[in-house]
Design a protein around this motif. Structure first.
Motif, mmCIF file in Angstrom:
data_model
loop_
_atom_site.group_PDB
_atom_site.id
_atom_site.type_symbol
_atom_site.label_atom_id
_atom_site.label_comp_id
_atom_site.label_asym_id
_atom_site.label_seq_id
_atom_site.Cartn_x
_atom_site.Cartn_y
_atom_site.Cartn_z
ATOM 1 N N LEU A 1 57.966 9.185 -59.975
ATOM 2 C CA LEU A 1 57.848 10.497 -60.624
ATOM 3 C C LEU A 1 59.108 11.325 -60.446
ATOM 4 N N GLU A 2 59.420 12.094 -61.463
ATOM 5 C CA GLU A 2 60.429 13.140 -61.370
ATOM 6 C C GLU A 2 59.833 14.408 -61.957
ATOM 7 N N PHE A 3 60.391 15.555 -61.563
ATOM 8 C CA PHE A 3 59.824 16.834 -61.972
ATOM 9 C C PHE A 3 60.919 17.725 -62.554
ATOM 10 N N SER B 1 65.272 8.124 -70.314
ATOM 11 C CA SER B 1 65.121 7.229 -69.167
ATOM 12 C C SER B 1 63.685 7.186 -68.651
ATOM 13 N N PHE B 2 62.810 7.966 -69.263
ATOM 14 C CA PHE B 2 61.412 8.012 -68.831
ATOM 15 C C PHE B 2 60.515 7.278 -69.826
ATOM 16 N N ALA B 3 59.495 6.643 -69.305
ATOM 17 C CA ALA B 3 58.518 5.987 -70.168
ATOM 18 C C ALA B 3 57.536 6.999 -70.742
ATOM 19 N N ASP C 1 49.091 22.515 -56.100
ATOM 20 C CA ASP C 1 49.708 22.754 -57.401
ATOM 21 C C ASP C 1 49.318 21.651 -58.391
ATOM 22 N N ILE C 2 49.020 22.047 -59.621
ATOM 23 C CA ILE C 2 48.545 21.087 -60.605
ATOM 24 C C ILE C 2 49.618 20.067 -60.977
ATOM 25 N N GLY C 3 50.859 20.529 -61.165
ATOM 26 C CA GLY C 3 51.917 19.617 -61.568
ATOM 27 C C GLY C 3 52.479 18.786 -60.436
ATOM 28 N N ALA C 4 52.638 19.411 -59.275
ATOM 29 C CA ALA C 4 53.292 18.728 -58.153
ATOM 30 C C ALA C 4 52.336 17.920 -57.294
ATOM 31 N N LEU D 1 51.403 14.110 -79.086
ATOM 32 C CA LEU D 1 50.822 14.349 -77.767
ATOM 33 C C LEU D 1 49.577 13.488 -77.540
ATOM 34 N N ILE D 2 48.802 13.288 -78.601
ATOM 35 C CA ILE D 2 47.630 12.422 -78.483
ATOM 36 C C ILE D 2 48.053 10.959 -78.378
ATOM 37 N N LYS D 3 49.058 10.568 -79.178
ATOM 38 C CA LYS D 3 49.567 9.196 -79.102
ATOM 39 C C LYS D 3 50.131 8.894 -77.718
ATOM 40 N N GLY D 4 50.727 9.916 -77.094
ATOM 41 C CA GLY D 4 51.355 9.715 -75.790
ATOM 42 C C GLY D 4 50.404 9.218 -74.727
ATOM 43 N N ILE D 5 49.133 9.559 -74.857
ATOM 44 C CA ILE D 5 48.139 9.120 -73.881
ATOM 45 C C ILE D 5 48.073 7.588 -73.810
ATOM 46 N N ASN D 6 48.219 6.935 -74.956
ATOM 47 C CA ASN D 6 48.111 5.468 -74.991
ATOM 48 C C ASN D 6 49.203 4.783 -74.182
ATOM 49 N N ARG D 7 50.312 5.490 -73.925
ATOM 50 C CA ARG D 7 51.398 4.884 -73.145
ATOM 51 C C ARG D 7 50.951 4.571 -71.721
ATOM 52 N N LEU D 8 49.918 5.255 -71.255
ATOM 53 C CA LEU D 8 49.418 5.008 -69.899
ATOM 54 C C LEU D 8 48.878 3.589 -69.747
ATOM 55 N N ASN D 9 48.504 2.985 -70.864
ATOM 56 C CA ASN D 9 47.939 1.625 -70.804
ATOM 57 C C ASN D 9 48.990 0.560 -70.515
ATOM 58 N N SER D 10 50.278 0.915 -70.649
ATOM 59 C CA SER D 10 51.324 -0.086 -70.459
ATOM 60 C C SER D 10 52.397 0.332 -69.451
ATOM 61 N N ILE D 11 52.127 1.358 -68.666
ATOM 62 C CA ILE D 11 53.093 1.800 -67.657
ATOM 63 C C ILE D 11 53.208 0.739 -66.553
ATOM 64 N N LYS D 12 54.444 0.413 -66.202
ATOM 65 C CA LYS D 12 54.702 -0.543 -65.121
ATOM 66 C C LYS D 12 55.242 0.185 -63.902
ATOM 67 N N GLU D 13 55.233 -0.496 -62.785
ATOM 68 C CA GLU D 13 55.652 0.145 -61.533
ATOM 69 C C GLU D 13 57.103 0.593 -61.571
ATOM 70 N N GLU D 14 57.935 -0.088 -62.348
ATOM 71 C CA GLU D 14 59.347 0.292 -62.403
ATOM 72 C C GLU D 14 59.620 1.437 -63.379
ATOM 73 N N ASP D 15 58.639 1.789 -64.198
ATOM 74 C CA ASP D 15 58.810 2.881 -65.157
ATOM 75 C C ASP D 15 58.834 4.231 -64.450
ATOM 76 N N LYS D 16 59.552 5.181 -65.057
ATOM 77 C CA LYS D 16 59.590 6.543 -64.528
ATOM 78 C C LYS D 16 58.755 7.474 -65.410
ATOM 79 N N ILE D 17 58.073 8.418 -64.770
ATOM 80 C CA ILE D 17 57.271 9.416 -65.473
ATOM 81 C C ILE D 17 57.809 10.797 -65.104
ATOM 82 N N LEU D 18 58.002 11.637 -66.124
ATOM 83 C CA LEU D 18 58.475 13.010 -65.894
ATOM 84 C C LEU D 18 57.312 13.980 -66.016
ATOM 85 N N ILE D 19 57.126 14.804 -65.003
ATOM 86 C CA ILE D 19 56.142 15.890 -65.072
ATOM 87 C C ILE D 19 56.931 17.166 -65.301
#
Length: 408
Positions: free
Chosen positions: A328-330, A342-344, A308-311, A278-296
């Motif tokens: 984003l997807e939820f 399929s998510f970064a 709402d905090i998540g939405a 979970l701590i390592k996951g934060i570093n992925r934010l440094n390389s996210i590109k516009e075409e990448d997908k993020i799941l909340i």
């Protein structure tokens, strides 16, 4: 007992082929006619759970599942759901029919259980009709017991074996372990906004208060607007301030730097999940590109509000951090998306409604697919420039963070 959340109970799953006697067994274990019993194969279509007390373990959840030898298109769906039940299982029972013995499906399932390192018990049911299966369990080094669920014989021996196996289940770290000591004061900041349930606190807040009381410490609970006054009124500074993640920025500004500060979500990362990924996951934010997908992702379902905090809040912070509007997807509830690969990045809630096994399963699934994962508290702290401060309050988290970021 009945008010203990399922997320805090030991989860015992009952698995096996159709008509092996799983439903009869859960009725015998719980002393209730909980599951429908029938000679017709495939009577159990969906998992059926019962919360109970099993001394000396304490509160447990016992779940009956559909047979993993089910057939046809519908049977395949039932089997898939049965295997998915392993995601939240702490101890697995494989039930076989003593007149039939150990089948190929039993072998496949037992191998899956072993791969996941879930404690396993073999149950030779209908022992009055035969004794097949003993050699197969012995060859696979699976501890087993012979029972007749119908006659309720051997049930006490099975309970004793469950109790023994429970000792091998990794116990969740106390929410405040290593953070406070007896006699310390912990200040909890609890926003009362539109999302707050009327007349009560949300589960992680309740559980943290209880953990503080169990530690013999003092829990002082305030809203953000009363925090400054509360800190000023204390004769001695508190050992720690714990805040709801969405109030992180304001609480950080109000809390002096010499007072440790963290959030409920970060504490639950250690309590329910695994800190390092979970701590390592934060570093992925440094390389996210516009075409990448993020799941909340959230582990429960609740009514969404306008703030709402998540939405709402996290998407806004993501756009601010990344400098562009992310894709984003939820998801919410007990089902974790199968397409997690399929998510970064996955930004997950604290997981207060999930048991430790299920939260760890989600982290594992993301890792296997090469998807980074972090949680709400860590992301919000990062977005507000206070991640280091929030992790420093949790000794294990700070050690992991320093190891990942060796320049610190």
């Amino acid at each position: 007992m009945n008010t203990t959340p399922n997320s805090n109970r030991l989860h015992i799953g009952i698995f096996g082929n159709r008509n092996s006697g799983k439903s009869t067994l859960i009725n015998a274990l719980t002393s209730q006619d909980l599951a429908i019993v029938s000679a017709y194969p495939g009577t159990t279509a969906d998992p059926v759970s019962k919360a109970m007390e099993l001394l000396p373990i304490g509160p447990v959840v016992i779940t009956d599942t559909a047979g993993y030898d089910d057939e046809g298109e519908l049977g395949e769906l039932r089997t898939k759901k049965t295997y998915r039940q392993l995601d939240k299982t702490d101890i697995a029972l494989i039930v076989i029919d003593a007149a039939i013995g150990f089948t190929e499906e039993d072998g496949l399932f037992s191998e899956t259980v072993k791969e996941r390192k879930i404690p396993l018990i073999g149950v030779i049911n209908k022992s009055d009709t035969g004794s097949k299966g003993e050699e197969a369990f012995a060859e696979r080094k699976i501890d087993f017991v012979k029972v007749s669920a119908k006659d309720k014989t051997g049930i006490d021996a099975l309970k004793e074996l469950i109790i023994k196996k429970s000792e091998a289940v990794k116990k969740e770290v106390s929410i405040v372990e290593g953070i406070i000591e007896p006699g310390d004061t912990a200040v909890l900041v609890v926003p009362i906004d539109k999302a707050a349930p009327k007349g009560r606190l949300i589960l992680p807040q309740q559980q943290t208060i209880r953990a503080i009381l169990d530690k013999g410490a003092i829990a002082l609970t305030v809203r953000e607007k009363e925090l400054a006054a509360a800190l000023s009124a204390l004769k001695e500074k508190p050992r720690v301030v714990i805040t709801d993640s969405q109030a992180f920025k304001g609480v950080s500004a109000l809390t002096p730097e010499d007072i440790p500060l963290t959030s409920f979500s970060i504490l639950f990362a250690r309590h329910k999940g695994e800190l390092e990924p979970l701590i390592k996951g934060i570093n992925r934010l440094n390389s996210i590109k516009e075409e990448d997908k993020i799941l909340i992702c959230e582990g429960c379902t609740h009514h969404r509000t306008c703030d709402d905090i998540g939405a709402v809040k996290i998407p806004k912070l993501l756009e601010k951090v990344l400098g562009f509007k992310p894709r984003l997807e939820f998801s919410s509830g007990t089902e974790f998306p199968e397409n997690v690969g399929s998510f970064a990045l996955v930004i997950h809630c604290g997981g207060c409604m999930l048991n430790g096994a299920e939260m760890k399963s989600r982290i594992r699934k993301a890792g296997e697919k090469g998807t980074a994962i972090t949680n709400y508290g860590m992301f919000i702290a990062y977005a507000n420039g206070i991640l280091e401060r929030s992790l420093r309050a949790v000794p294990e988290a700070w050690k992991i963070y320093k190891g990942i970021n060796k320049q610190i």
